[in-house]
Design an enzyme around this catalytic site. Structure first.
Site, PDB file in Angstrom:
ATOM      1  N   HIS A   1      20.182 -39.727  42.197  1.00 53.18           N
ATOM      2  CA  HIS A   1      21.125 -38.857  41.491  1.00 53.18           C
ATOM      3  C   HIS A   1      21.209 -39.152  40.000  1.00 53.18           C
ATOM      4  O   HIS A   1      21.834 -38.388  39.258  1.00 53.18           O
ATOM      5  CB  HIS A   1      22.515 -38.983  42.111  1.00 53.18           C
ATOM      6  CG  HIS A   1      22.633 -38.364  43.460  1.00 53.18           C
ATOM      7  ND1 HIS A   1      23.207 -37.130  43.673  1.00 53.18           N
ATOM      8  CD2 HIS A   1      22.219 -38.804  44.680  1.00 53.18           C
ATOM      9  CE1 HIS A   1      23.161 -36.843  44.966  1.00 53.18           C
ATOM     10  NE2 HIS A   1      22.565 -37.836  45.602  1.00 53.18           N
TER      11      HIS A   1
ATOM     12  N   ASP B   1      22.045 -38.529  31.243  1.00 53.46           N
ATOM     13  CA  ASP B   1      22.736 -38.193  32.480  1.00 53.46           C
ATOM     14  C   ASP B   1      21.744 -37.611  33.468  1.00 53.46           C
ATOM     15  O   ASP B   1      20.811 -36.906  33.075  1.00 53.46           O
ATOM     16  CB  ASP B   1      23.845 -37.169  32.213  1.00 53.46           C
ATOM     17  CG  ASP B   1      25.057 -37.370  33.109  1.00 53.46           C
ATOM     18  OD1 ASP B   1      24.929 -38.089  34.119  1.00 53.46           O
ATOM     19  OD2 ASP B   1      26.126 -36.829  32.792  1.00 53.46           O
TER      20      ASP B   1
END
Length: 543
Positions: free
Chosen positions: A201, A415
């Site tokens: 993730h 991110d």
């Protein structure tokens, strides 16, 4: 078949077909009904560091379970609602003896025990002080301790031991994220019959950075126990393949990796692919039709003094999210008079995160000092220049904030995806609002109509904020229409379906391994070997 033995599913059943089966039970406003005795033999088992619920002790000593915050839970919760015979293996969030397995509104939950030392060394240590900063381009320096690795290995073994027995024969185990990089291989050693997927993730670093940590090869080999590895961005996939090729010397063709088999097993082909994660966009969009949420959005504006513009940032309090960059740009815009605090208010939601880790404690102090300085110098009487919120909000409250915000700032220096960007877009069926998005967030690969920005360049960030505040309504509508088409068409169910469909094909060798094992007269670890003495505790309260 004995009374303890679960039904044996037909091997080779299409994994992605699980998502087409409707579930009749739904979660109710974040509070989960706990029921005992989950049945073993689940066709889809999710393994993550945390369960999708947190425990809350009631005044009478009973326990209720409330939906956990976090992007992974937000993404996977809606997926698991559509799965028949689904289970989730994870830590319950408190050190010490784990609760017994239980059911929460139709999903079987299997808690994993972590002691306080595990929390300090496996989670706060190796996961979040070693891997997390390394994977995020060393925004802060990673810390390496050999004792942390020992705990990381031990904890991963515990997760694998909890997950392996609960999957049905020929079922699917889907492991999630950087805390559990060793689990795929550990499960494969116990259950050669199952399909194993792994999804990362967060970003995966360049091979130069990944070469730094001790035990890097063990991390790679652990991950390669999966049949399919998923990443958020194409660059992450290529970085992983390069990391495998360089130190391990495995043969790589494109993004398919030839991995030596365990023991006498033949070589396996492991595929690495890009699967950008998304949200339950239809559910988020539907919330905007709720009269109570609409009223809350209007009241929020009024409580802030009915400003002309509201600018919103929503993040975990994490150094990868760019909160310091954002506040610096905002402070300078106020200093030079480009923004009038009587007309424009900024809301910064900073959800508490990893507050026992020193880097996060320092970040909180720095952010709060910066907010205090900005408000002290610029806030009008009775109104903040920055409304700083250091706590969590539920989904309904967040939707109201998105509906009230004229501009949302997603300015992460690095991110994996950042689902805030997609949540904001899904919350604006009115086609109003502007998304300012870091080009270093995974979300920037998809919604090209956002105002893209390099958050390291404070002058560029300031210009992007001013452009967003001044954008005409016609331009807003055109951009938001394009953004919504992308987000609404590519939701989290599509993401999961795509991953599981590829995993079905990538995992055919696992099914072949079952036939080989059975032809020898052996059986892999079977679901019926679960210790039924671990019956759920009667102290769980049905709410």
């Amino acid at each position: 078949m004995s009374a303890r033995e679960p039904p044996r599913p037909v091997l080779g059943r299409p994994t992605h077909a699980l998502l087409a089966q409707p579930r009749t039970q739904r979660r109710s406003h974040g509070v989960h009904h706990a029921r005992p005795r989950p049945l073993p033999g689940h066709e889809l088992v999710v393994v993550a560091n945390r369960l999708p619920v947190d425990s809350r002790t009631l005044p009478d000593g009973a326990t209720e379970w409330v939906t956990s915050p976090g992007g992974l839970v937000t993404a996977m919760e809606s997926v698991m609602r559509t799965v028949d015979s689904g289970a989730w293996v994870g830590w319950a969030g408190a050190p010490g003896e784990a609760p017994d397995p239980f059911e929460a509104d139709g999903m079987s939950l299997y808690p994993v025990r972590l002691e306080q030392e595990d929390v300090e060394r496996y989670y706060e240590g190796y996961s979040n002080a070693t891997l997390w900063p390394l994977y995020h381009d060393v925004i802060v320096d990673p810390v390496f301790h050999r004792t942390w690795w020992d705990s990381y290995l031990s904890a991963n073994q515990r997760f694998a031991e909890a997950a392996a027995p609960v999957a049905a024969r020929g079922g699917t185990i889907w492991v999630h994220d950087y805390q559990l990089r060793l689990v795929p291989r550990l499960i494969r050693e116990k259950r050669p019959d199952v399909r194993i997927g792994f999804f990362n993730h967060i970003p995966f670093p360049s091979v130069e950075l990944f070469s730094q940590p001790p035990k890097r090869n063990s991390i790679l080999r652990g991950s390669l126990g999966a049949d399919l590895l998923g990443f958020q961005r194409e660059s992450d996939t290529l970085n992983f393949v390069a990391a495998v090729r360089k130190p391990l010397g495995y043969h790589v063709e494109g993004t398919t990796i030839s991995v030596p088999g365990l023991g006498a097993a033949p070589r396996r082909e492991v595929e690495a692919r890009t699967f950008p994660i998304s949200i339950d966009s239809a559910a988020v969009s539907a919330l905007t039709e709720d009269p109570e949420i609409r009223e809350r959005a209007a009241r929020l504006r009024h409580d802030l003094g009915d400003p002309d513009k509201i600018v919103l940032g929503v993040d975990r309090l994490d150094y990868t999210k760019g909160i310091r960059h954002r506040l610096k740009a905002w402070g300078e815009l106020l200093d030079d008079g480009s923004i009038d605090p009587h007309d424009t208010v900024m809301i910064q939601v900073a959800t508490p995160s990893r507050e026992r880790v020193e880097a996060y404690r320092r970040l909180r102090d720095e952010v709060e000092l910066t907010v205090g300085r900005i408000n002290g110098e610029h806030a009008p009487l009775g109104r903040p220049a920055v409304s700083y919120q250091h706590h969590s909000f539920d989904r309904r409250e967040m939707t109201a904030m998105y509906m009230a915000a004229d501009v949302v700032l997603v300015t992460a220096p690095r991110d994996g995806m950042n689902l805030v960007a997609k949540e904001y877009v899904a919350s604006r069926p009115d086609l109003h609002g502007v998304l300012v998005l870091s080009e270093f967030a995974g979300a920037a690969d998809e919604p090209r109509a956002a105002v893209l920005v390099n958050p390291h360049d404070i002058d560029e960030l300031k210009s992007a904020i001013l452009r967003a505040l001044a954008m005409p309504e016609e331009e807003q509508e055109e951009a938001m229409r394009s953004l919504r088409h992308q987000v609404m068409e590519n939701d989290v169910q599509s993401w999961a379906h795509d991953f599981l469909e590829h995993l079905e094909h990538a995992g055919r060798e696992a099914q072949a391994a079952v036939r080989v094992v059975r032809s020898r007269g052996d059986e892999p670890s079977a679901p019926e070997e679960i210790d039924e003495a671990r019956a759920p505790s009667p102290t769980f309260r049905a709410c």
